[in-house]
Design a protein around this motif. Structure first.
Motif, PDB file in Angstrom:
ATOM      1  N   GLN A1334       0.636  -1.176  -0.160  1.00 32.89           N
ATOM      2  CA  GLN A1334      -0.096  -0.054  -0.048  1.00 32.89           C
ATOM      3  C   GLN A1334       0.828   1.474  -0.116  1.00 32.89           C
ATOM      4  N   LYS A1335       2.137   1.268   0.347  1.00 33.00           N
ATOM      5  CA  LYS A1335       3.045   2.321   0.279  1.00 33.00           C
ATOM      6  C   LYS A1335       3.304   2.515  -0.954  1.00 33.00           C
ATOM      7  N   ASP A1336       3.339   1.646  -1.884  1.00 29.72           N
ATOM      8  CA  ASP A1336       3.519   1.814  -3.309  1.00 29.72           C
ATOM      9  C   ASP A1336       2.296   2.570  -4.014  1.00 29.72           C
ATOM     10  N   LEU A1337       1.125   2.201  -3.641  1.00 30.53           N
ATOM     11  CA  LEU A1337      -0.063   2.790  -4.115  1.00 30.53           C
ATOM     12  C   LEU A1337       0.077   4.540  -3.720  1.00 30.53           C
ATOM     13  N   GLU A1338       0.479   4.620  -2.301  1.00 23.54           N
ATOM     14  CA  GLU A1338       0.669   6.100  -1.682  1.00 23.54           C
ATOM     15  C   GLU A1338       1.641   6.740  -2.444  1.00 23.54           C
ATOM     16  N   GLU A1339       2.671   6.157  -2.728  1.00 23.87           N
ATOM     17  CA  GLU A1339       3.929   6.973  -3.482  1.00 23.87           C
ATOM     18  C   GLU A1339       3.613   6.954  -5.044  1.00 23.87           C
ATOM     19  N   LYS A1340       2.591   6.426  -5.363  1.00 27.19           N
ATOM     20  CA  LYS A1340       2.159   6.461  -7.082  1.00 27.19           C
ATOM     21  C   LYS A1340       3.157   5.731  -7.701  1.00 27.19           C
ATOM     22  N   ARG A1341       3.386   4.649  -7.600  1.00 28.16           N
ATOM     23  CA  ARG A1341       4.400   3.807  -8.065  1.00 28.16           C
ATOM     24  C   ARG A1341       3.901   2.574  -8.911  1.00 28.16           C
ATOM     25  N   VAL A1342       2.457   2.530  -8.787  1.00 30.71           N
ATOM     26  CA  VAL A1342       1.911   1.417  -9.540  1.00 30.71           C
ATOM     27  C   VAL A1342       1.061   2.218 -10.494  1.00 30.71           C
TER      28      VAL A1342
END
Length: 1785
Positions: A1334-1342
């Motif tokens: 979910q950190k990836d979603l927060e940092e817009k990496r997906v």
């Protein structure tokens, strides 16, 4: 002498007057019959008896003012006025005035005095008036004082009635005139009072007076003046005059005494003041206790031949004339407004012009002289009014120009231009500022009356050549008229006049007169040039191309012309001289006129152009000769019809309507077509500031003059009320009555209206019509009816005006720039917005001297700039070269340009000096502001900002220089400016806190830079008063057998030297805390660096408390220092001696560590208490744990035997029987408090002196366990562009884990196959993602890549590394879109600011947005009543999504009155646009106050019917909200009905039980559009709850009660029981209607089913059965039910209540009656047969028969309806009994 009437008739006349006043007055509603009779009786009889008798013996005058009259007349003021007016009218009317005149006067006085005076002045005022007037004032003085006082105390009635009756009636007034005067007075009084004035308001409060008072600007034309007849004496006088003129000479003001005087005049550029011989005049006290002191000063303009003008003040206070002039540099005749203020204070006289030019003088004489100005001859404005005094110069010139303020002491000379006889005189002074003062020499002049003229300066003729030339061009249709006239010495003259349309030149010398006639007609309405040339021998006249010439007798010398040159006519002083000269224009009927009528232009005298700017006096002329066209639309009206005008200008009730005469037959002379509406009026249309002739087409009188036997020319018009915004000029015969004109005058254009130039689009005057014929005429031609004539004013764009309020000199420093402000250039435009004004520079005479610039274009010279630039301070003059120059300026409104002003520029060299360097004295530790009083550099700059900077080169040693920034924070600085010193934004802060033993001083050294040119150094000294402390007491504290000791002033006490400090300002700072105890300030822990004051010590608020009781004797200590805001000392030690106690409790308390949701024992290792003497301790839990429980376990260790405990002991701890069980919540800390004691008793608290008990807190630390599953918190469809890509963020997919020690960013997503695309890493699209956090979603990496089908879903597994959940993500692919997410608008307080966030406005899109800055918002239409700002102060036109999310965008309202605003934005995302409007609602500060519930009343509704919820039942108001803004919300709907609302658009009601109305407004309620519809049957009440809001605040839970009127009368009945054959009253208990809506109704009860075994009867009519009876009869208890004594056990009847008036009835109700049987019948034998028995057989047949008989008896008993059955039953019973007896035997 006043001729008295018979005393016997005056009483009856008074009664009739009283009756007529009460019955026929226009104030019928206010003055009833009783007032009329009472006033008539008192005034008529008392005045008649007393006045009549005394007048007969020639005591008229004394009676009017006699003391006895004043004491005995009830309405004393009214009587005094009436008597005085009656006498005056009698004296003027003469011997022929009969009783009817007295009646009219009586009516007028009675009405006016009652309505205006009598109601306001009580008996005491009347007595005072009578006594003072009777004792102190004679007849003449009484009349004059009365008139003055009348004006002072609003008693206009007496004066006006007297003036009307005296001036207009005269000796020729007979009975008809008397009647007319009475009616005229009535109408005048009504018009003045109007609807808005009640009976207590005086005549001055009338509408027209109010309108006139507000107009102050007056025009004076050279011979006009205003005189105030006043007497006073004072050694302190003040004068303020505001004027504008183009003439260099003129009298402004004169205060005239016998020998003293004060004269202010414009004289060759000087303002001159003169004061002479001041004496004291005592106050004159007049009636009503009003002290009148009239102060008079004369201000005049003195004329000279110079082009500029100054004020000259002349004073003579008994020591000789003194002269005071204004500064010569100030030009006062530039047609700009100038203000002159004169102040005389004993010996000192000061003259101030335009607030910046000051001159003064000191009067001669020693200090003991009072230097008083004594005024006896009055005050004058504009002219001396012919006053003949030696101190007045013979050539005193009158003022010609405009004046809008003239105040001497407290006398406002121009407050009203209405003359008052004996008090104020006004001659040739009119309202408004006339356009002729702004005319130039080229402007033509129109002469429109027979007395018109222009007076020019004297004709200067060379003494050598003695030749003179006069030229002009004329346009006229008149046959006669004077064109030129000039007197000469020895009876000579020169003149040009028109005779029979031909120009004629005349020259008179001694007894000879030379006449030269032209043969060219000039009255053909064409332009003709006329030239007159004359010398001592020749006279030549040229008209157009024709020249005629003749010689003059050479015996006499040349003409020595004197006096003014008159053009177009002559003044009244010269008229007698001209008549002797034999001029045709002033002969015959024209002897009082003779002026040229027409237009005249291009005047030249000796070749020099002349015009209105050169005129000394003008009369009846106007600027321009253009034809004035009138629109033709007819606006005819009858006298009863009042045109529509603004209410502020005219009150329709001020014109008396024509009385309703019986019209069975028309009055003589009336036309059947018009009847009483025989006057037809057509509006006169004139241009603003122009004039127009009233002609016969404007006023038509449609009568049958043959039947009237009068001529139409005998119809006369009397002007009753002059126009408000102009004047009526009458060019009529002087023998004609004042303010009257005839129909002939209309035909010949002798009635002229001249507009005053105001901006009002309408004007009017009122008039009456009468006949000049001596024949008897009907009443409607006797001047009793009032007519209103309307004048339409065509607006004209007036040119703006430009002035120099501070003078024409603009001073600045060499090579600098200086602001031009509105104080330097003042532009006014009465009919244009200032924002439209543009200034123009006409020329710069020295182009190398400098230029004007606007700050937006710094360095660029401009020749135009706007008024907004000037007002905002953006216009600068930049000096670059020569020191002296000038700029010519004017201003334009886009259509017309103003006058031209010349601004002189003077550049001066910079000079400066150190003005102040006083140094500073300060106490150590304090702060002091450094202002320009301490440090200042003075320059020679005049109102120019000079940059003076101070750079600190050596800072202070013991302090710090600080400046105040705009944020409100003081910060250190190394430089400052003079402006900071002036604003007191620089200070010195003493920062040295240590004790200073030496007497050291401080200073700072700075370098001064002035205008960036000059550098110098200075030292600013600072003297510091050093502070010293004395620690008087520091005594060790002892603790023995207690835990707490108070540290008072016996232990700790300090003082301070040098300064005086209270104990609150002397502090102690704790430098180190005690080890074995703690310091407390009012039970608050004092830690390191904590402070307390000496006051705290004195007030016993500081304590030392032991933490743990020691096992042995010990000591403790803490360090402290003494300090204040001034300084601080070194550190000191405070000692505490501690004695041990064997009973003190010592606690081992280490807390507990436990996992989430588990349990654990508390052993002696975690908690144990003991004393030195015992280990047997008991614990009481005073505060239980919040996230678990304490339980005691038994020896079996079974959880089923756990008990929650509040007490335990050391034994429980030793045996490990105390357990804490956690409740499995996500908490990390818990605790419980306890008291450990040697006693087994439970304790709730521990006293301070208690030793054997101790309080404690047991802390519990909880180790969290991952036991919660992730939960999805964002669940929506993921939108993406077809075959495109888009970031997958937390806005699309988000989970939450409730475990408090777990971060949601650690959640892991695992995906399976995706049928419509793929998930990849945003930075590397070739790398597919099968797992991400979910950190990836927060940092817009997906990143999601779409391909394939347009919609679908795929599975995701979410894990917190312990728990797994699955979810589906829906994906939709479509074309790119941009939509509104939400748009709630903004709510902002008026004049305040609010932040715009995504909560107010947001958009939705399926585009791939990597950063919020990609979403841009451009303001396409900004807000009109506010602005958008970034960071609160930067105006912006665009912003981004990132700005919205960070809250950087704000809307600020501009504090205007508009409470609504909006702005449009265009949203752009990757080439896709969306337009949206964001609405802004503005609320006032008062909107934060809740609305007020004005009405909340119960609704009354009939069952199954609707009822309106109107304003009387539900009303909520707010002072600043419209009803439409107050919105109700249904919080709890009604249970037995619905609320519905009428929608006009749909023409039907909306709101049902399925879809109820949720909101409605107060406006809906007021309009009756909201209803409550009752639906549930059988209900008596209902209720519903409302919340109401004005958009800002709410009022909640407004309960609305509904009272339901039943559809049927709610009749209730009660069953009853009675004895057989008895009766029962049918009372309210039996038949009752309990509903309160039917209480008191006398409805009918009718029996639909009567009783079967009885009947209903009236007690008064026994035996008569009733089927109908009333409710009142039931209430009275006279209706009975009567049983018929039958053997029945029950009965019933059915009743219905019915009210025919209400058309209501009840449901049928049955009353059941139980009858108690009574044994009232004897037995009867029905069977008696022989029983035969054959033993031993027992026969039961007879027994059966007997039993049957018995049974039959029972049946008979039950069926008591017939006596037959009863008898059978009795027989059966008897038989049965007999059978039994026989059987027994």
């Amino acid at each position: 002498m006043c001729k008295p009437s018979a005393t016997t008739t005056i009483g009856s006349v008074g009664m009739r007057v009283g009756m007529r006043v009460g019955m026929r007055s226009d104030m019928r509603v206010r003055v009833d019959m009783r007032v009329g009779i009472r006033v008539g009786m008192r005034v008529g009889m008392r005045v008649g008896m007393r006045v009549g008798m005394r007048v007969g013996v020639r005591m008229v005058v004394r009676v009017c003012v006699d003391m006895r009259v004043g004491m005995r007349v009830d309405m004393r003021v009214g009587m005094c006025v009436g008597m005085r007016v009656g006498m005056c009218s009698d004296m003027r009317v003469g011997m022929r005035v009969d009783m009817r005149v007295g009646m009219c006067v009586g009516m007028r006085v009675g009405m006016c005095s009652d309505m205006r005076v009598g109601m306001r002045v009580d008996m005491r005022v009347g007595m005072r008036v009578g006594m003072r007037v009777g004792m102190r004032v004679g007849m003449c003085v009484g009349m004059r004082v009365g008139m003055r006082v009348g004006m002072r105390v609003d008693m206009r009635v007496g004066m006006r009635v007297g003036m009307c009756s005296d001036m207009r009636v005269g000796m020729r007034v007979d009975m008809r005139v008397g009647m007319r005067v009475g009616m005229h007075s009535d109408m005048r009084s009504d018009m003045c009072v109007g609807i808005r004035s009640d009976m207590r308001v005086g005549m001055r409060v009338g509408m027209r007076v109010d309108m006139r008072v507000g107009i102050r600007v007056a025009s004076i034309y050279g011979d006009g003046y205003v005189q105030l007849k006043a007497v006073e004496s004072s050694n302190r006088n003040s004068l303020r005059v505001r004027f504008r003129t183009s003439s260099p000479h003129g009298l402004l003001f004169l205060a005239a005494g016998h020998t003293d005087y004060l004269l202010v005049e414009l004289n060759s550029g000087c303002l001159q003041v003169v004061v002479y011989d001041i004496t004291v005049v005592y106050d004159i006290t007049v009636v009503y206790d009003i002290t009148v002191v009239y102060d008079i000063i004369v201000v005049s303009y003195l004329w000279s031949d110079s082009l500029s003008s100054q004020l000259t003040v002349k004073l003579d206070l008994g020591s000789g004339e003194c002269l005071l002039r204004s500064e010569s540099s100030t030009q006062l005749n530039d047609l700009a407004w100038h203000t002159a203020e004169l102040l005389h204070d004993r010996h000192n006289v000061t003259l101030t012009v335009d607030q910046h030019s000051h001159t003064s003088l000191r009067m001669p004489g020693h200090g003991s002289q009072k230097q008083e100005l004594s005024i006896q001859e009055g005050l004058y404005i504009g002219g001396s009014g012919g006053l003949d005094k030696l101190y007045l110069p013979s050539d005193l010139t009158g003022f010609r120009g405009c004046m809008d303020e003239a105040v001497f002491n407290e006398h406002d000379m121009l407050s009203s231009l209405r003359p008052y006889a004996g008090f104020k005189s006004v001659y040739e002074v009119y309202l408004g500022c006339s356009p002729q003062f702004f005319a130039n020499e080229e402007d033509p002049v129109s002469f429109f009356s027979s007395r018109a003229y222009v007076s020019l300066p004297p004709w200067n003729i060379s003494h050598v050549q003695q030749e003179a030339l006069f030229e002009c061009v004329v346009h006229t249709s008149a046959k006669e008229g004077i064109i030129l006239y000039n007197s000469a010495r020895q009876g000579g003259f020169v003149a040009v006049e028109i005779q029979e349309g031909l120009p004629v030149a005349l020259v008179g010398k001694g007894d000879t007169k030379t006449e030269l006639r032209s043969l060219t007609f000039v009255n053909d309405r064409n332009w003709h040039s006329i030239k007159l040339f004359f010398s001592p021998k020749t006279l030549q006249l040229t008209v157009d191309e024709e020249t005629v010439k003749t010689s003059i007798s050479s015996r006499s010398k040349g003409l020595q012309l004197r006096g003014s040159v008159f053009v177009g006519g002559i003044d009244d002083k010269t008229r007698s001289e001209v008549r002797k000269m034999g001029l045709v224009s002033v002969s015959g009927k024209r002897v009082r006129g003779g002026s040229f009528k027409g237009c005249l232009k291009d005047m030249k005298v000796n070749g020099v152009k002349m015009g209105l700017p050169n005129a000394a006096v003008t009369k009846d002329i106007s600027v321009g000769c253009g034809p004035e066209k009138e629109p033709e639309p007819s606006t005819t009206m009858s006298p009863m019809t009042l045109p529509t005008v603004p209410k502020s200008h005219f009150d329709p009730t001020s014109v008396t309507p024509t009385p309703e005469f019986p019209m069975s037959t028309l009055d003589r002379g009336l036309d059947k077509r018009y009847g009483m509406n025989f006057v037809l009026l057509r509006n006169l249309v004139v241009p603003e500031g122009g004039r127009g002739s009233l002609e016969s087409k404007h006023i038509k009188v449609l009568l049958d003059f043959k039947k009237l036997r009068i001529r139409q020319s005998q119809i006369m018009f009397r002007i009753q009320e002059q126009p408000v915004h102009g004047q009526i000029r009458l060019d009529v015969d002087q023998d004609q009555e004042e303010n009257t004109f005839s129909m002939l005058d209309l035909w010949y254009g002798k009635v002229m209206y001249i507009h005053g130039g105001s901006e009002n689009p309408e004007d009017f005057f009122t008039f009456s019509i009468f006949s000049s014929s001596r024949k008897e005429v009907p009443d409607y031609l006797k001047g009793t009816r009032m007519y209103r004539y309307n004048i339409t004013v065509m607006p004209i764009n007036d040119a703006p005006e430009l002035s120099l309020p501070q003078g024409n000199l603009f001073i600045l420093l060499d090579n600098s720039r200086k602001h031009l402000t509105t104080e330097v250039l003042k532009a006014t435009d009465i009919d244009s917005n200032h924002t439209n004004l543009i200034f123009s520079v006409l020329g710069n005479l020295n182009t190398d001297a400098g230029y004007l610039e606007v700050e937006d274009k710094t360095g660029a010279a401009v020749t135009t700039f706007s008024h907004s630039d000037l007002n905002e301070g953006k216009v600068n003059y930049v000096h670059t070269g020569a020191r002296n120059s000038r700029i010519v300026l004017r201003v334009s409104d886009g259509d017309k340009v103003s006058n031209t002003v010349v601004l002189r520029i003077m550049a001066i060299g910079l000079e400066y000096k150190i003005g102040n360097n006083t140094g500073l004295e300060i106490t150590q530790g304090e702060v002091s502001v450094i202002s320009n009083k301490h440090l200042a550099v003075q320059t020679n700059a005049v109102k120019q900002v000079v940059d003076i900077r101070y750079d600190v080169v050596e800072p202070p040693q013991y302090g710090e220089l600080q400046r105040l920034h705009s944020s409100g924070e003081w910060k250190p600085t190394g430089s400052f400016s003079q402006r900071l010193l002036e604003k007191e934004r620089l200070r010195y802060l003493s920062t040295f806190q240590e004790i200073q033993t030496a007497n050291a001083t401080d200073y700072f050294k700075c370098k001064v830079t002035v205008a960036g040119r000059v550098d110098t150094e200075l030292v600013f000294p600072i003297t510091v008063k050093w502070v010293h402390y004395n620690l008087v007491r520091n005594v060790m504290a002892d603790i023995d057998k207690v835990r707490k000791v108070t540290l008072d002033s016996q232990y700790l006490y300090a003082t301070v030297d040098v300064v005086t400090l209270s104990e609150d300002d002397l502090h102690f700072r704790v430098l180190s805390s005690p080890k074995k105890g703690q310091l407390l300030l009012v039970n608050k822990l004092l830690k390191k660096n904590s402070t307390f004051s000496q006051r705290n010590v004195t007030d016993l608020k500081v304590q030392y408390e032991l933490v743990d009781r020691p096992c042995e004797d010990t000591s403790d200590t803490f360090k402290f220092q003494v300090f204040s805001k001034h300084a601080q000392t070194q550190s000191y030690d405070f000692q505490i001696s501690i004695k041990a106690d064997v009973n003190s409790v010592f606690i081992r308390n280490y807390g507990l560590l436990i996992k989430e949701g588990e349990s654990k024992l508390i052993t002696k290792a975690e908690l144990f208490a003991e004393t030195l003497s015992t280990k047997e301790m008991y614990y009481t839990v005073t505060s239980s744990p919040k996230h678990g429980t304490l339980q005691r376990i038994n020896l079996s260790n079974s959880k089923t035997s756990y008990n929650i405990i509040q007490t335990f002991s050391n034994q429980d701890l030793l045996e490990e029987r105390v357990m804490f069980i956690h409740d499995d919540t996500e908490t990390t800390q818990d605790q419980f408090t306890f008291i450990a004691s040697t006693s087994q008793e439970s304790k709730s608290s521990v006293t301070d002196d208690e030793v054997s008990s101790e309080e404690g807190t047991f802390n519990i630390s909880i180790q969290l366990v991952n036991d919660e599953k992730p939960v999805r918190v964002v669940d929506k469809v993921f939108h993406v562009v077809r075959d495109g890509q888009r970031l997958l963020t937390l806005d699309d997919l988000c989970y939450h884990d409730a475990d408090s020690d777990f971060s949601d960013g650690q959640l892991v997503y695992t995906r399976r196959g995706i049928p419509m695309g793929d998930l990849v890493l945003v930075n590397d699209t070739s790398r597919r993602l099968f797992q991400f956090t979910q950190k990836d979603l927060e940092e817009k990496r997906v990143l999601f890549l779409h391909r394939g089908v347009s919609s679908g879903r795929f599975v995701l597994f979410v894990s917190d590394r312990k728990h797994f959940v699955s979810t589906l993500l829906d994906v939709t692919a479509e074309d790119p879109f941009l939509r509104l997410g939400n748009n709630t608008g903004l709510l902002v307080q008026k004049g305040q600011e609010v932040t715009l966030t995504t909560g107010n406005f947001s958009v939705l899109t399926n585009l791939d947005i990597r950063d919020d800055s990609e979403v841009t918002y451009k303001v396409s239409e900004p807000p009109r009543n506010g602005g958008l700002y970034r960071h609160g102060n930067i105006s912006m036109q665009s912003f981004t999504q990132r700005d919205l999310k960070k809250g950087l965008v704000s809307y600020r309202h501009d504090d205007r009155k508009n409470l609504a605003d909006s702005f449009d934005v265009t949203v752009k995302v990757k080439g896709t646009y969306l337009n949206a409007r964001i609405n802004v609602k503005v609320y006032l500060d008062s909107h934060q106050r809740p609305p007020i519930l004005q009405h909340n009343n119960t609704l009354l509704v009939e069952e199954s019917k609707p009822v309106k919820i109107d304003q009387s039942r539900l009303e909520v108001i707010h002072e600043d909200n419209l009803p439409s803004e107050i919105v109700f919300t249904v919080k709890a709907a009604p249970l037995h009905g619905v609320i519905r609302r009428f929608v006009k658009a749909e023409e039907q009601y909306v709101g049902t039980e399925q879809t109820p109305v949720q909101t409605f407004s107060q406006e809906d309620v007021n309009a009756g559009n909201v209803q409550y519809m009752q639906t549930a049957p059988g209900q008596v009440n209902d209720t519903f709850l409302l919340d109401v809001s004005n958009g800002v605040t709410e009022v909640n839970n407004i309960s609305m009660s509904v009272d339901i009127i039943a559809h049927l009368i709610p009749l209730q009945v009660l069953n009853f029981t009675l004895r057989e054959g008895g009766s029962k009253a049918l009372t309210q208990e039996v038949l009752r209607v309990t509903n309160r809506h039917f209480s008191g109704l006398n409805f009918l009860y009718s029996l639909s089913e009567p009783p079967q075994n009885g009947h209903i009867e009236h007690s008064r009519y026994p035996g008569v059965p009733l089927r109908v009876f009333t409710r009142h009869q039931v209430e009275q208890g006279i209706i009975y039910y009567i049983h018929d004594s039958s053997e029945t056990l029950e009965d019933n009847f059915t009743v219905v209540a019915n009210d025919t008036g209400l058309r209501k009835q009840s449901s049928p109700c049955t009353v059941y009656i139980q009858v108690t049987a009574v044994n009232d019948q004897h037995p009867i034998i029905t069977a008696n047969r022989v029983l035969r028995v054959s033993p031993p057989v027992i026969t039961t047949k007879q027994g059966s028969q007997g039993e049957s008989s018995s049974h039959h008896h029972q049946q008979g008993s039950q069926g008591e309806s017939s006596s037959h059955h009863h008898q059978q039953g009795s027989q059966g019973e008897s038989s049965s009994h007999h059978h039994q007896t026989g059987f027994s035997g």
